[in-house]
Design an enzyme around this catalytic site. Sequence first.
Site, mmCIF file in Angstrom:
data_model
loop_
_atom_site.group_PDB
_atom_site.id
_atom_site.type_symbol
_atom_site.label_atom_id
_atom_site.label_comp_id
_atom_site.label_asym_id
_atom_site.label_seq_id
_atom_site.Cartn_x
_atom_site.Cartn_y
_atom_site.Cartn_z
ATOM 1 N N LYS A 1 0.864 -1.186 0.000
ATOM 2 C CA LYS A 1 0.000 0.000 0.000
ATOM 3 C C LYS A 1 0.898 1.233 0.000
ATOM 4 O O LYS A 1 1.577 1.527 0.974
ATOM 5 C CB LYS A 1 -0.904 0.050 1.247
ATOM 6 C CG LYS A 1 -1.923 1.191 1.129
ATOM 7 C CD LYS A 1 -2.303 1.835 2.441
ATOM 8 C CE LYS A 1 -1.573 3.097 2.799
ATOM 9 N NZ LYS A 1 -1.699 4.257 1.913
ATOM 10 N N GLU B 1 10.810 1.785 9.773
ATOM 11 C CA GLU B 1 11.790 2.826 9.430
ATOM 12 C C GLU B 1 11.049 4.147 9.542
ATOM 13 O O GLU B 1 10.086 4.383 8.807
ATOM 14 C CB GLU B 1 12.290 2.655 7.987
ATOM 15 C CG GLU B 1 13.015 1.356 7.707
ATOM 16 C CD GLU B 1 14.384 1.281 8.359
ATOM 17 O OE1 GLU B 1 14.907 2.322 8.803
ATOM 18 O OE2 GLU B 1 14.918 0.177 8.444
ATOM 19 N N CYS C 1 14.070 11.576 4.755
ATOM 20 C CA CYS C 1 14.187 11.130 6.152
ATOM 21 C C CYS C 1 15.591 11.432 6.654
ATOM 22 O O CYS C 1 15.797 11.611 7.850
ATOM 23 C CB CYS C 1 13.865 9.656 6.276
ATOM 24 S SG CYS C 1 14.749 8.646 5.095
ATOM 25 N N GLU D 1 10.722 16.867 13.919
ATOM 26 C CA GLU D 1 10.933 16.686 12.475
ATOM 27 C C GLU D 1 9.986 17.619 11.714
ATOM 28 O O GLU D 1 8.763 17.452 11.768
ATOM 29 C CB GLU D 1 10.662 15.223 12.079
ATOM 30 C CG GLU D 1 11.042 14.935 10.634
ATOM 31 C CD GLU D 1 10.727 13.506 10.207
ATOM 32 O OE1 GLU D 1 9.651 12.996 10.566
ATOM 33 O OE2 GLU D 1 11.558 12.912 9.497
HETATM 34 P P1 NAP Z 1 3.004 8.627 7.295
HETATM 35 O O1 NAP Z 1 1.973 9.656 7.344
HETATM 36 O O2 NAP Z 1 3.361 7.923 8.550
HETATM 37 O O3 NAP Z 1 2.518 7.577 6.185
HETATM 38 C C1 NAP Z 1 3.307 6.478 5.795
HETATM 39 C C2 NAP Z 1 2.398 5.417 5.202
HETATM 40 O O4 NAP Z 1 1.552 4.894 6.216
HETATM 41 C C3 NAP Z 1 1.456 5.935 4.109
HETATM 42 O O5 NAP Z 1 1.276 4.940 3.144
HETATM 43 C C4 NAP Z 1 0.174 6.176 4.887
HETATM 44 O O6 NAP Z 1 -0.984 6.175 4.086
HETATM 45 C C5 NAP Z 1 0.185 4.984 5.811
HETATM 46 N N1 NAP Z 1 -0.633 5.127 7.008
HETATM 47 C C6 NAP Z 1 -1.056 6.254 7.613
HETATM 48 N N2 NAP Z 1 -1.793 5.940 8.708
HETATM 49 C C7 NAP Z 1 -1.821 4.596 8.792
HETATM 50 C C8 NAP Z 1 -2.424 3.665 9.702
HETATM 51 N N3 NAP Z 1 -3.116 4.063 10.762
HETATM 52 N N4 NAP Z 1 -2.251 2.343 9.479
HETATM 53 C C9 NAP Z 1 -1.539 1.907 8.423
HETATM 54 N N5 NAP Z 1 -0.953 2.730 7.520
HETATM 55 C C10 NAP Z 1 -1.090 4.063 7.716
HETATM 56 O O7 NAP Z 1 4.373 9.179 6.709
HETATM 57 P P2 NAP Z 1 4.568 10.083 5.410
HETATM 58 O O8 NAP Z 1 4.081 11.448 5.732
HETATM 59 O O9 NAP Z 1 4.035 9.375 4.223
HETATM 60 O O10 NAP Z 1 6.151 10.086 5.245
HETATM 61 C C11 NAP Z 1 6.991 10.951 5.913
HETATM 62 C C12 NAP Z 1 7.630 10.289 7.111
HETATM 63 O O11 NAP Z 1 8.324 9.115 6.701
HETATM 64 C C13 NAP Z 1 8.679 11.149 7.788
HETATM 65 O O12 NAP Z 1 8.555 11.038 9.183
HETATM 66 C C14 NAP Z 1 10.006 10.531 7.329
HETATM 67 O O13 NAP Z 1 11.098 10.767 8.192
HETATM 68 C C15 NAP Z 1 9.627 9.097 7.283
HETATM 69 N N6 NAP Z 1 10.545 8.337 6.439
HETATM 70 C C16 NAP Z 1 11.444 7.503 7.044
HETATM 71 C C17 NAP Z 1 12.360 6.799 6.282
HETATM 72 C C18 NAP Z 1 13.350 5.869 6.928
HETATM 73 O O14 NAP Z 1 13.885 5.017 6.231
HETATM 74 N N7 NAP Z 1 13.634 6.002 8.213
HETATM 75 C C19 NAP Z 1 12.354 6.947 4.895
HETATM 76 C C20 NAP Z 1 11.427 7.822 4.310
HETATM 77 C C21 NAP Z 1 10.525 8.504 5.096
HETATM 78 P P3 NAP Z 1 -1.555 7.574 3.479
HETATM 79 O O15 NAP Z 1 -0.503 8.135 2.614
HETATM 80 O O16 NAP Z 1 -2.741 7.122 2.722
HETATM 81 O O17 NAP Z 1 -1.868 8.436 4.656
#
Ligand code: NAP
Length: 494
Positions: free
Chosen positions: A175, A250, A284, A385
Site C-alpha cells: 500500500k 523505518e 528522512c 521533524e
Molecule cells: P506517514 O503519514 O506515517 O505515512 C506512511 C504510510 O503509512 C502511508 O502509506 C500512509 O498512508 C500509511 N498510514 C497512515 N496511517 C496509517 C495507519 N493508521 N495504518 C496503516 N498505515 C497508515 O508518513 P509520510 O508522511 O508518508 O512520510 C513521511 C515520514 O516518513 C517522515 O517522518 C520521514 O522521516 C519518514 N521516512 C522515514 C524513512 C526511513 O527510512 N527512516 C524513509 C522515508 C521517510 P496515506 O498516505 O494514505 O496516509
Amino acid sequence: MAKTFKNFIDGQWKSSRSGETFSNLNPADNRIVLGKFQQSNAKDVNEAVQAADKAQKLWRNTTAPKRGEILYRVAELLVKNKESLAQDMTREMGKVLAETRGDVQEAIDMAYYSAGEGRRMLGETVPSELNDKFCMSVRMPVGVVAAITPWNFPMAIPSWKLFPALITGNTVVIKPASDTPLSCLNLVKIFEQAGLPPGVLNLVTGSGTGTGMPLVDHPSIDLVSFTGSTETGSIVASHCAKKMRQYSLEMGGKNAIIVMDDANLNLAVEGVIWGAYGTTGQRCTACSRVIVHHKVMKKFTRLLLQRTKALRLGDGLLATSDVGPLVNEDQQQKVLSYCKIGVEEGAKLLTGGNIAKGKGRSHGNFFQPTIFADVAPKMRIAQEEIFGPVLAIISCRNLERAIAIVNDSQFGLSSSIYTQDVNRAFKAIETLDTGITYINSSTIGAEIQLPFGGTKGTGNGHREAGTAALEVFTEWKSVYIDYSGKLQKAQIED
Ligand code: NAP
C-alpha cells in the site's frame, strides 16, 4: 479527463469494491490531476492478502536463482524506462528530475543487488558436538508481507521492501502513500511485464486508516514492513504486537551535520545545502540541524546564506529548478507553522520563513529555503521533524559538545561531520548515536549495499538494504543431519 488507475490483485487490474477513487495532484500545480486511484477498503485488502497467501506455496517453491531471473528482468525494464518513470515521479511528488532519476536508480540498484542474492542467501555450517552429524542453518521466507510506504521516495522505498521480500520467497501486498501512488503502480506494472506469477505481488491504493490499517490487522499477514512517520509507526507497532506479528519500522529523523573549525568550509556549505534543501527538505535523512564551531560560525553562516539565496525554486520538470515544491498543502502549512514557532522561540530568521509565490509558483506548494540562526538545542525547531526546507544553526565550542547536541534527539537516523582531523572523525563515528554517519559528506546519499535505518525513535532495530534486509524478510531454520545410523547417547543427555 484524468485517467483512472486500478488495484493489482492476483495478476489482474481491478476497481475497488466501493467504486470510490481519490485524486493524485501535481504539487507544482495543484490544478493538475494526474490520475484517479482506487480508494480501497477492507474487502479489497482481504482479496489482495488472500491472493498473496494462495501464491505463497508456488513462490517459495520457485528456486531462489529462478526468482532472481525475474528480478533481473525487472531491473532491465527499469533501466529501459528510467526517464519516463522519473518524469511521472516528479509530476506526482515534486522533487526535481535529477533527484527522481536517482530515486529510480535506487530501484535499479536494489533490483540487481537482490537478484544476485538469489544465488547467495548465505546460511551457516558449523561443527557438531557429535561425530557423523552435520549442523547448518538455512533461510526461510516469513510468508505474506504487508508493505506500507511513504511519499518522499515513491519508488526507492517500495523497492527496498519488494526486492528483498520477493527474492527470499515471500509474497507481498503493498500500500503506497496516497500522495504518490503512481510511481509504485508503475513499479508493479514492470513486475507484471517481467513475468512475476499472479498473486506474488499485489497493490492496493487508499488511505492509511481505510486501507493501511485493515492490511496491518489482516490475520494472514506474517510481517509488516513499514516506512513513514514515528507517529504512524507506533500505531502499526501496537497493532502488530497485539497480534504477535513481526514488524519492521523505518521512521522519522532529525539529522545533523557538525562543522568543525578545521573543516573545508566550502565543501561543508555544499553538503548542508543539498542535505537541507534537496527533496525540499523532505528526506528522512535531510539535514535540519547544523552544529558549527563558534570560531568559524561567522564565515560559515555568510557562505551558507549566500548559497541558499541563490537557489532557484520551480517545477521539478524544469532544468532551471534547483528545488521543487512540498508534496501537498498540509505539508506547506506544517512547515509554515514551524517557522512561526521558530520566531516565537527566539531564533533569528536569516532568510525564508514563508510560502514562496511568484511566476510559475502560485498554484503549487512552494516554500522559501529557510535558515534560523542562534538556535538553542532544546528549541522545538531543533528537536521536532519539520520535513521541509528549514535549517537550524546551533553553535558549539568543541567536538564533545557538538556530539552531545546531535545525540540529544528522540531520533537517530543520519549524522555527518566535516573535519580534516582523523581523530575527530573516528571519535564522531564511535559516539554519534545514529544508524548512519558520513565523514566530509552530507547526511544524504545512502547506497543500497549497506544497511539503512536508525536508532531510538527512528526504528525498531531492523535495517533495510544490504544483507541486513535478509534478517527482516527471512526466518532462520537450524538443521541437524545425523548420518551415524544410531541413537547417539549425547543427544539424549542434552
Ligand atoms: P506517514 O503519514 O506515517 O505515512 C506512511 C504510510 O503509512 C502511508 O502509506 C500512509 O498512508 C500509511 N498510514 C497512515 N496511517 C496509517 C495507519 N493508521 N495504518 C496503516 N498505515 C497508515 O508518513 P509520510 O508522511 O508518508 O512520510 C513521511 C515520514 O516518513 C517522515 O517522518 C520521514 O522521516 C519518514 N521516512 C522515514 C524513512 C526511513 O527510512 N527512516 C524513509 C522515508 C521517510 P496515506 O498516505 O494514505 O496516509
